[in-house]
Design a protein around this motif. Sequence first.
Motif, PDB file in Angstrom:
ATOM      1  N   LYS A 195      34.781  47.003  49.862  1.00  0.00           N
ATOM      2  CA  LYS A 195      33.396  46.628  49.553  1.00  0.00           C
ATOM      3  C   LYS A 195      33.243  46.105  48.130  1.00  0.00           C
ATOM      4  O   LYS A 195      32.215  45.520  47.793  1.00  0.00           O
ATOM      5  CB  LYS A 195      32.479  47.839  49.753  1.00  0.00           C
ATOM      6  CG  LYS A 195      32.346  48.238  51.210  1.00  0.00           C
ATOM      7  CD  LYS A 195      31.435  49.419  51.376  1.00  0.00           C
ATOM      8  CE  LYS A 195      31.347  49.814  52.849  1.00  0.00           C
ATOM      9  NZ  LYS A 195      30.468  50.946  53.070  1.00  0.00           N
ATOM     10  N   THR A 196      34.237  46.327  47.299  1.00  0.00           N
ATOM     11  CA  THR A 196      34.157  45.964  45.886  1.00  0.00           C
ATOM     12  C   THR A 196      34.538  44.498  45.681  1.00  0.00           C
ATOM     13  O   THR A 196      35.508  44.016  46.253  1.00  0.00           O
ATOM     14  CB  THR A 196      35.096  46.875  45.067  1.00  0.00           C
ATOM     15  OG1 THR A 196      34.734  48.233  45.305  1.00  0.00           O
ATOM     16  CG2 THR A 196      34.983  46.592  43.591  1.00  0.00           C
ATOM     17  N   LYS A 197      33.761  43.808  44.871  1.00  0.00           N
ATOM     18  CA  LYS A 197      34.026  42.407  44.528  1.00  0.00           C
ATOM     19  C   LYS A 197      34.295  42.324  43.021  1.00  0.00           C
ATOM     20  O   LYS A 197      33.399  42.017  42.237  1.00  0.00           O
ATOM     21  CB  LYS A 197      32.840  41.530  44.899  1.00  0.00           C
ATOM     22  CG  LYS A 197      32.456  41.585  46.359  1.00  0.00           C
ATOM     23  CD  LYS A 197      33.063  40.445  47.100  1.00  0.00           C
ATOM     24  CE  LYS A 197      32.481  40.349  48.485  1.00  0.00           C
ATOM     25  NZ  LYS A 197      33.418  40.634  49.518  1.00  0.00           N
ATOM     26  N   PRO A 198      35.539  42.599  42.610  1.00  0.00           N
ATOM     27  CA  PRO A 198      35.829  42.669  41.177  1.00  0.00           C
ATOM     28  C   PRO A 198      35.876  41.303  40.492  1.00  0.00           C
ATOM     29  O   PRO A 198      36.076  40.269  41.128  1.00  0.00           O
ATOM     30  CB  PRO A 198      37.210  43.322  41.140  1.00  0.00           C
ATOM     31  CG  PRO A 198      37.842  42.915  42.424  1.00  0.00           C
ATOM     32  CD  PRO A 198      36.716  42.878  43.430  1.00  0.00           C
ATOM     33  N   SER A 199      35.724  41.374  39.182  1.00  0.00           N
ATOM     34  CA  SER A 199      35.997  40.234  38.314  1.00  0.00           C
ATOM     35  C   SER A 199      37.265  40.552  37.541  1.00  0.00           C
ATOM     36  O   SER A 199      37.602  41.720  37.345  1.00  0.00           O
ATOM     37  CB  SER A 199      34.854  40.004  37.325  1.00  0.00           C
ATOM     38  OG  SER A 199      33.691  39.581  37.989  1.00  0.00           O
ATOM     39  N   GLN A 200      37.964  39.508  37.123  1.00  0.00           N
ATOM     40  CA  GLN A 200      39.134  39.687  36.269  1.00  0.00           C
ATOM     41  C   GLN A 200      38.946  38.844  35.026  1.00  0.00           C
ATOM     42  O   GLN A 200      38.608  37.666  35.118  1.00  0.00           O
ATOM     43  CB  GLN A 200      40.420  39.282  36.988  1.00  0.00           C
ATOM     44  CG  GLN A 200      40.774  40.181  38.128  1.00  0.00           C
ATOM     45  CD  GLN A 200      42.150  39.878  38.701  1.00  0.00           C
ATOM     46  OE1 GLN A 200      42.845  38.952  38.301  1.00  0.00           O
ATOM     47  NE2 GLN A 200      42.552  40.688  39.666  1.00  0.00           N
ATOM     48  N   GLU A 201      39.165  39.473  33.880  1.00  0.00           N
ATOM     49  CA  GLU A 201      39.168  38.743  32.616  1.00  0.00           C
ATOM     50  C   GLU A 201      40.614  38.633  32.169  1.00  0.00           C
ATOM     51  O   GLU A 201      41.305  39.643  32.052  1.00  0.00           O
ATOM     52  CB  GLU A 201      38.337  39.453  31.550  1.00  0.00           C
ATOM     53  CG  GLU A 201      38.338  38.705  30.235  1.00  0.00           C
ATOM     54  CD  GLU A 201      37.540  39.397  29.144  1.00  0.00           C
ATOM     55  OE1 GLU A 201      37.304  38.749  28.106  1.00  0.00           O
ATOM     56  OE2 GLU A 201      37.170  40.576  29.305  1.00  0.00           O
ATOM     57  N   ILE A 202      41.071  37.411  31.960  1.00  0.00           N
ATOM     58  CA  ILE A 202      42.449  37.184  31.530  1.00  0.00           C
ATOM     59  C   ILE A 202      42.420  36.604  30.118  1.00  0.00           C
ATOM     60  O   ILE A 202      41.767  35.594  29.857  1.00  0.00           O
ATOM     61  CB  ILE A 202      43.184  36.247  32.503  1.00  0.00           C
ATOM     62  CG1 ILE A 202      43.187  36.867  33.912  1.00  0.00           C
ATOM     63  CG2 ILE A 202      44.607  35.976  32.004  1.00  0.00           C
ATOM     64  CD1 ILE A 202      43.805  35.989  34.986  1.00  0.00           C
ATOM     65  N   ILE A 203      43.138  37.287  29.223  1.00  0.00           N
ATOM     66  CA  ILE A 203      43.230  36.877  27.816  1.00  0.00           C
ATOM     67  C   ILE A 203      44.696  36.584  27.524  1.00  0.00           C
ATOM     68  O   ILE A 203      45.568  37.410  27.814  1.00  0.00           O
ATOM     69  CB  ILE A 203      42.705  37.987  26.885  1.00  0.00           C
ATOM     70  CG1 ILE A 203      41.250  38.322  27.244  1.00  0.00           C
ATOM     71  CG2 ILE A 203      42.839  37.585  25.423  1.00  0.00           C
ATOM     72  CD1 ILE A 203      40.766  39.643  26.692  1.00  0.00           C
ATOM     73  N   ILE A 204      44.973  35.407  26.950  1.00  0.00           N
ATOM     74  CA  ILE A 204      46.347  34.997  26.676  1.00  0.00           C
ATOM     75  C   ILE A 204      46.504  34.702  25.188  1.00  0.00           C
ATOM     76  O   ILE A 204      45.697  33.982  24.596  1.00  0.00           O
ATOM     77  CB  ILE A 204      46.724  33.744  27.492  1.00  0.00           C
ATOM     78  CG1 ILE A 204      46.531  34.009  28.986  1.00  0.00           C
ATOM     79  CG2 ILE A 204      48.165  33.324  27.198  1.00  0.00           C
ATOM     80  CD1 ILE A 204      46.646  32.763  29.847  1.00  0.00           C
ATOM     81  N   ASP A 205      47.584  35.269  24.612  1.00  0.00           N
ATOM     82  CA  ASP A 205      47.944  35.007  23.222  1.00  0.00           C
ATOM     83  C   ASP A 205      49.451  34.755  23.214  1.00  0.00           C
ATOM     84  O   ASP A 205      50.244  35.702  23.153  1.00  0.00           O
ATOM     85  CB  ASP A 205      47.565  36.192  22.340  1.00  0.00           C
ATOM     86  CG  ASP A 205      47.895  35.958  20.876  1.00  0.00           C
ATOM     87  OD1 ASP A 205      48.162  34.798  20.500  1.00  0.00           O
ATOM     88  OD2 ASP A 205      47.904  36.943  20.110  1.00  0.00           O
ATOM     89  N   GLY A 206      49.844  33.486  23.356  1.00  0.00           N
ATOM     90  CA  GLY A 206      51.265  33.151  23.462  1.00  0.00           C
ATOM     91  C   GLY A 206      51.830  33.683  24.768  1.00  0.00           C
ATOM     92  O   GLY A 206      51.351  33.339  25.843  1.00  0.00           O
ATOM     93  N   ASP A 207      52.864  34.559  24.674  1.00  0.00           N
ATOM     94  CA  ASP A 207      53.457  35.178  25.858  1.00  0.00           C
ATOM     95  C   ASP A 207      52.832  36.536  26.161  1.00  0.00           C
ATOM     96  O   ASP A 207      53.296  37.248  27.048  1.00  0.00           O
ATOM     97  CB  ASP A 207      54.969  35.355  25.671  1.00  0.00           C
ATOM     98  CG  ASP A 207      55.735  34.055  25.820  1.00  0.00           C
ATOM     99  OD1 ASP A 207      55.164  33.084  26.374  1.00  0.00           O
ATOM    100  OD2 ASP A 207      56.904  34.005  25.387  1.00  0.00           O
TER     101      ASP A 207
END
Length: 130
Positions: A34-46
Amino acid sequence: MSFSGMWKLVESDKFDDYMKAIGVGLALRTIGNKTKPSQEIIIDGDNYTIKTISTFKNTEIKFTLGTEFDEKTIDGRNVKTTPTKDGNKIVLHQKGDPDSIITRELVDDNTMKMVLTCKGVVCTRVYKKE
């Protein structure tokens, strides 16, 4: 195209089957479906940070490409995860009980496809950039 940013789940196929394959019980599967998650993706190089945000539970993993790390999955398993990047895909190989593979693929600037694989079960979840 970049993984960086906020992504909202818009479509899911065979998620219940995947959760069964990794050993999630009925009560948690009911909530998960029932859950509709969000994902936050943060990138700093590798170096990557992936935050999963939902009304049920929030999690965060931090990793460096090519370096194995200890991960406690959202369902409570302790796994050894090795992240790799192959073109427009980030692949997390989870070694544990059971093993699982999570692949995030950029389809276009606004669409990310996440494929979760365990014990022959393949689940596809589609996210749109917010």
